[in-house]
Design a protein around this motif. Structure first.
Motif, PDB file in Angstrom:
ATOM      1  N   UNK A 533     -39.867 -39.440   9.794  1.00  0.00           N
ATOM      2  CA  UNK A 533     -40.843 -39.669   8.331  1.00  0.00           C
ATOM      3  C   UNK A 533     -40.109 -38.651   7.691  1.00  0.00           C
ATOM      4  N   UNK A 534     -39.997 -38.887   6.178  1.00  0.00           N
ATOM      5  CA  UNK A 534     -39.434 -37.948   5.398  1.00  0.00           C
ATOM      6  C   UNK A 534     -40.591 -36.860   5.315  1.00  0.00           C
ATOM      7  N   UNK A 535     -39.906 -35.705   4.934  1.00  0.00           N
ATOM      8  CA  UNK A 535     -40.992 -34.421   4.940  1.00  0.00           C
ATOM      9  C   UNK A 535     -41.923 -34.370   3.603  1.00  0.00           C
ATOM     10  N   UNK A 536     -41.253 -35.125   2.707  1.00  0.00           N
ATOM     11  CA  UNK A 536     -42.334 -35.361   1.439  1.00  0.00           C
ATOM     12  C   UNK A 536     -43.348 -36.314   1.785  1.00  0.00           C
ATOM     13  N   UNK A 537     -43.585 -37.009   2.853  1.00  0.00           N
ATOM     14  CA  UNK A 537     -44.589 -37.937   2.965  1.00  0.00           C
ATOM     15  C   UNK A 537     -45.748 -37.217   3.778  1.00  0.00           C
ATOM     16  N   UNK A 538     -46.951 -37.424   3.220  1.00  0.00           N
ATOM     17  CA  UNK A 538     -48.174 -36.547   3.864  1.00  0.00           C
ATOM     18  C   UNK A 538     -49.124 -37.618   4.610  1.00  0.00           C
ATOM     19  N   UNK A 539     -49.573 -37.285   5.758  1.00  0.00           N
ATOM     20  CA  UNK A 539     -50.814 -38.009   6.219  1.00  0.00           C
ATOM     21  C   UNK A 539     -50.310 -39.074   7.193  1.00  0.00           C
ATOM     22  N   UNK A 540     -48.975 -39.208   7.410  1.00  0.00           N
ATOM     23  CA  UNK A 540     -48.498 -40.214   8.545  1.00  0.00           C
ATOM     24  C   UNK A 540     -49.117 -39.554   9.708  1.00  0.00           C
ATOM     25  N   UNK A 541     -49.714 -40.432  10.628  1.00  0.00           N
ATOM     26  CA  UNK A 541     -50.130 -40.015  12.073  1.00  0.00           C
ATOM     27  C   UNK A 541     -49.760 -41.132  13.006  1.00  0.00           C
ATOM     28  N   UNK A 542     -48.820 -40.561  13.537  1.00  0.00           N
ATOM     29  CA  UNK A 542     -48.365 -41.775  14.843  1.00  0.00           C
ATOM     30  C   UNK A 542     -49.487 -42.275  15.517  1.00  0.00           C
ATOM     31  N   UNK A 543     -49.663 -43.316  15.819  1.00  0.00           N
ATOM     32  CA  UNK A 543     -50.675 -44.061  16.520  1.00  0.00           C
ATOM     33  C   UNK A 543     -50.444 -44.887  17.718  1.00  0.00           C
ATOM     34  N   UNK A 544     -50.459 -44.468  19.104  1.00  0.00           N
ATOM     35  CA  UNK A 544     -49.701 -45.271  19.986  1.00  0.00           C
ATOM     36  C   UNK A 544     -50.672 -46.130  20.593  1.00  0.00           C
ATOM     37  N   UNK A 545     -51.796 -46.283  20.174  1.00  0.00           N
ATOM     38  CA  UNK A 545     -52.860 -47.259  20.611  1.00  0.00           C
ATOM     39  C   UNK A 545     -52.668 -48.643  19.993  1.00  0.00           C
ATOM     40  N   UNK A 546     -53.485 -49.739  20.366  1.00  0.00           N
ATOM     41  CA  UNK A 546     -53.340 -50.989  19.809  1.00  0.00           C
ATOM     42  C   UNK A 546     -53.596 -51.023  18.390  1.00  0.00           C
ATOM     43  N   UNK A 547     -53.806 -50.047  17.573  1.00  0.00           N
ATOM     44  CA  UNK A 547     -53.939 -50.056  16.451  1.00  0.00           C
ATOM     45  C   UNK A 547     -52.798 -50.054  15.569  1.00  0.00           C
ATOM     46  N   UNK A 548     -51.882 -49.270  16.006  1.00  0.00           N
ATOM     47  CA  UNK A 548     -50.465 -49.116  15.447  1.00  0.00           C
ATOM     48  C   UNK A 548     -50.296 -47.901  14.360  1.00  0.00           C
ATOM     49  N   UNK A 549     -48.995 -47.708  14.236  1.00  0.00           N
ATOM     50  CA  UNK A 549     -48.778 -46.669  13.359  1.00  0.00           C
ATOM     51  C   UNK A 549     -49.225 -46.822  11.808  1.00  0.00           C
ATOM     52  N   UNK A 550     -49.719 -47.669  11.380  1.00  0.00           N
ATOM     53  CA  UNK A 550     -49.916 -48.256  10.172  1.00  0.00           C
ATOM     54  C   UNK A 550     -51.645 -48.134   9.930  1.00  0.00           C
ATOM     55  N   UNK A 551     -52.004 -47.618  10.715  1.00  0.00           N
ATOM     56  CA  UNK A 551     -53.632 -47.810  10.863  1.00  0.00           C
ATOM     57  C   UNK A 551     -54.254 -46.747   9.872  1.00  0.00           C
ATOM     58  N   UNK A 552     -53.670 -45.816   9.384  1.00  0.00           N
ATOM     59  CA  UNK A 552     -54.438 -44.966   8.354  1.00  0.00           C
ATOM     60  C   UNK A 552     -53.497 -44.912   7.213  1.00  0.00           C
ATOM     61  N   UNK A 553     -52.659 -46.196   6.665  1.00  0.00           N
ATOM     62  CA  UNK A 553     -51.749 -45.936   5.629  1.00  0.00           C
ATOM     63  C   UNK A 553     -52.392 -46.062   4.242  1.00  0.00           C
ATOM     64  N   UNK A 554     -53.632 -46.107   4.284  1.00  0.00           N
ATOM     65  CA  UNK A 554     -54.321 -46.044   2.907  1.00  0.00           C
ATOM     66  C   UNK A 554     -54.507 -44.550   2.631  1.00  0.00           C
ATOM     67  N   UNK A 555     -54.169 -43.616   3.761  1.00  0.00           N
ATOM     68  CA  UNK A 555     -54.312 -42.243   3.337  1.00  0.00           C
ATOM     69  C   UNK A 555     -52.948 -41.607   3.070  1.00  0.00           C
ATOM     70  N   UNK A 556     -51.885 -42.603   3.199  1.00  0.00           N
ATOM     71  CA  UNK A 556     -50.572 -41.996   3.144  1.00  0.00           C
ATOM     72  C   UNK A 556     -50.167 -41.594   1.720  1.00  0.00           C
ATOM     73  N   UNK A 557     -49.372 -40.642   1.240  1.00  0.00           N
ATOM     74  CA  UNK A 557     -48.919 -40.359   0.072  1.00  0.00           C
ATOM     75  C   UNK A 557     -47.755 -39.432   0.171  1.00  0.00           C
ATOM     76  N   UNK A 558     -47.493 -38.718  -0.956  1.00  0.00           N
ATOM     77  CA  UNK A 558     -46.355 -37.920  -1.284  1.00  0.00           C
ATOM     78  C   UNK A 558     -46.951 -36.679  -1.568  1.00  0.00           C
ATOM     79  N   UNK A 559     -46.354 -35.428  -1.008  1.00  0.00           N
ATOM     80  CA  UNK A 559     -46.575 -34.218  -1.338  1.00  0.00           C
ATOM     81  C   UNK A 559     -46.603 -33.789  -2.737  1.00  0.00           C
ATOM     82  N   UNK A 560     -47.637 -33.080  -3.345  1.00  0.00           N
ATOM     83  CA  UNK A 560     -47.557 -32.816  -4.687  1.00  0.00           C
ATOM     84  C   UNK A 560     -46.635 -31.460  -5.057  1.00  0.00           C
ATOM     85  N   UNK A 561     -45.992 -30.848  -3.972  1.00  0.00           N
ATOM     86  CA  UNK A 561     -45.596 -29.650  -4.051  1.00  0.00           C
ATOM     87  C   UNK A 561     -44.114 -29.879  -4.342  1.00  0.00           C
TER      88      UNK A 561
END
Length: 561
Positions: A533-561
């Motif tokens: 994951x690029x360090x500029x990406x915010x809120x990526x959470x690896x999810x090892x359950x059946x829901x998968x790694x894109x489970x919270x993609x609606x929260x993903x974004x890029x850092x404002x800093x």
């Protein structure tokens, strides 16, 4: 419970674990995963950041070695289909990165305690979230849930599996926001069903096998499919009417890059923001890429060695325990798997609520292994190999072809056991023959392969003696070791008829204790998923359950800093 299939590589491991006890073997096995046992690169996931640290908008580029073959999640078991469809469709309930159930289209997770599940477990009631709309603006209702079940059970529709859904007697929809599911028998993994819900108003009159919907779906999820360029990419744009609110990102470009060298090159030049399920062969090179974090996340795929307990060589538990003591799991993990695995204690992942944290795996101990063999009447010969009654402690270790890491681990196990005085000859077997013949007909001495665990601990299919495949039961079941134990039979039978989770937990705990004591198999390790994951990406959470790694993609974004 499912086992790893011979045709697909480590990338294809995420979707089908929702059917934890199905007999059907999956071609994919990605999915799924521990929380407490991390080792290797960096932290398992990135924490959710405050909104003021996220820059609104932007396009995230997600690299995939695979392309979907359809976007109807019920018609495919490919990881790419599961990933993209998880952006488009919503579930009734979903697992977070800790394995805990959360409501999605439902208002709450139905349980015995909150009245959503009847005391006998045969009735499950979901109250649906009001105000949810499909991407075309139509209202989502209880009729869509009922239609999804009817579609799955339609014998003319080529769904990948009906496991669990075939346990449903009826679905009632007393109003637009209530779903009442009546089961024929208690189904312990009821929460794993309805990982996607399809729109009745679009599909009820369609030939679903041939419908254009499969390439241009309408869902209720956080993103909508805008474009699909075959063999290149899929562009998904934010659903501004998403019930949680508009996703932070404007869009996600799901980029198809089937060549690992090209993938690595694009990572190095910063053209990709996220790549998941990196092959073991690329780990050392990935660590040298600047500007990225490497996340090493235990998943729910566990390697193990099965004994064929009908073989007289393995009918003495001391022999089985000695073999287990002769295997150095930590050396396998460090030297063969590059620290991309965690020791497996039993048949349950630490992510499962049925995991018994009180038990510990026996540590590698050559002296103790030899002592056990001596107690069992074996004596070490001049060639260093133990023997008894003219028979050497020698056997074959069968391994399915195609997974190089496993093949190397099997060879390492052979060397480790030779140090004890045990001879294990590794036999690499064609994958189809291994899974469809050698296991099914129990034509092996020992066998090494993988199971996909689930959040629910139900393993009736693995351990109950009724599930030893044979002619009388039409070769149904996956108790390939042939474990026959009256207490295990009683516990596994009780487990599938017990509704109360605390009681089921104690049943699971005892089963794990018996696995350690009787050693019908040797749990080795849970694999890890390697994500970049690029360090500029915010809120990526690896999810090892059946829901998968894109489970919270609606929260993903890029850092404002």
């Amino acid at each position: 419970m499912q086992y790893e299939r011979y045709k697909m590589n480590n990338l294809v491991l995420l979707r089908r674990i929702v059917m934890v006890i199905g007999r059907k073997c999956s071609r994919i096995l990605c999915l799924l995963i521990l929380l407490a046992l991390t080792s290797g690169c960096n932290s398992k996931s990135l924490p959710v950041s405050p909104k003021n640290e996220i820059k609104p908008g932007g396009q995230l580029v997600y690299g995939s070695l695979q392309e979907p073959n359809t976007l109807n999640p019920f018609l495919s078991d490919l990881l790419a289909t599961a990933e993209v469809s998880s952006l488009i469709f919503s579930s009734l309930v979903i697992n977070d990165a800790k394995g805990e159930w959360l409501p999605d289209l439902a208002l709450e997770v139905p349980t015995l305690q909150n009245g959503g599940v009847s005391p006998d477990g045969l009735t499950v009631k979901y109250k649906l979230r009001p105000g949810v709309t499909w991407h075309d603006g139509k209202a989502f209702t209880s009729e869509d849930v009922k239609f999804t079940w009817q579609m799955i059970m339609n014998s003319g529709v080529n769904v990948m599996s009906r496991e669990g859904y075939d346990k449903i007697r009826t679905i009632d929809t007393p109003d637009s926001y209530t779903v009442v599911i009546q089961y024929r028998e208690f189904y312990p993994s009821y929460l794993t069903l309805f990982k996607s819900v399809l729109p009745k108003h679009i599909l009820e009159k369609e030939d679903i096998n041939k419908s254009s919907f499969n390439r241009a779906p309408i869902g209720t999820g956080p993103f909508k499919l805008k474009e699909w360029h075959m063999s290149e990419s899929l562009l998904l744009e934010a659903n501004t009417a998403y019930y949680r609110g508009k996703p932070t990102l404007d869009s996600i470009l799901y980029k198809v890059i089937p060549d690992t060298n090209v993938m690595l090159s694009q990572l190095k030049v910063g053209a990709l923001d996220i790549v998941t399920n990196i092959p073991l062969s690329l780990i050392d090179q990935i660590k040298g890429v600047e500007g990225v974090q490497v996340l090493n996340t235990p998943n729910m795929i566990w390697e193990h060695v099965d004994f064929n307990l009908d073989n007289t060589l393995f009918q003495d538990v001391k022999v089985r325990q000695a073999i287990a003591l002769g295997i150095d799991r930590q050396a396998l993990i460090a030297n063969v798997l590059k620290n991309s695995a965690s020791t497996a204690v039993s048949d349950q992942s630490p992510l499962s609520w049925g995991f018994n944290s009180a038990i510990m795996p026996a540590a590698h101990n050559v002296a103790a292994a030899r002592e056990l063999l001596s107690q069992a009447g074996w004596q070490q010969g001049t060639d260093g190999i133990f023997a008894k009654d003219g028979r050497k402690l020698s056997f074959s270790l069968s391994v399915p072809m195609g997974n190089k890491a496993r093949e190397l681990a099997a060879q390492a196990i052979s060397y480790q056991l030779k140090e004890v005085g045990i001879q294990a000859e590794v036999k690499i077997v064609d994958g189809k023959k291994f899974f469809d013949d050698l296991l099914k007909n129990r034509q092996f001495e020992t066998a090494m392969y993988a199971w996909v665990a689930g959040v629910d601990p139900n393993n009736f299919n693995l351990w109950n003696s009724k599930k030893i495949p044979n002619r009388n039961n039409q070769y149904a079941g996956q108790n390939y070791s042939g474990w026959r134990n009256a207490e295990i039979d009683a516990l596994t039978d009780q487990g599938i008829h017990t509704v109360d989770i605390e009681n089921r937990k104690q049943i699971s705990f005892r089963i794990q204790e018996l696995i350690i004591q009787e050693c019908p198999i040797i749990p080795l390790y849970f694999r890890h998923n390697i994500d970049v994951v690029k360090k500029t990406v915010i809120n990526y959470q690896a999810n090892p359950t059946p829901s998968g790694n894109l489970w919270n993609a609606w929260q993903w974004g890029f850092t404002s800093k």
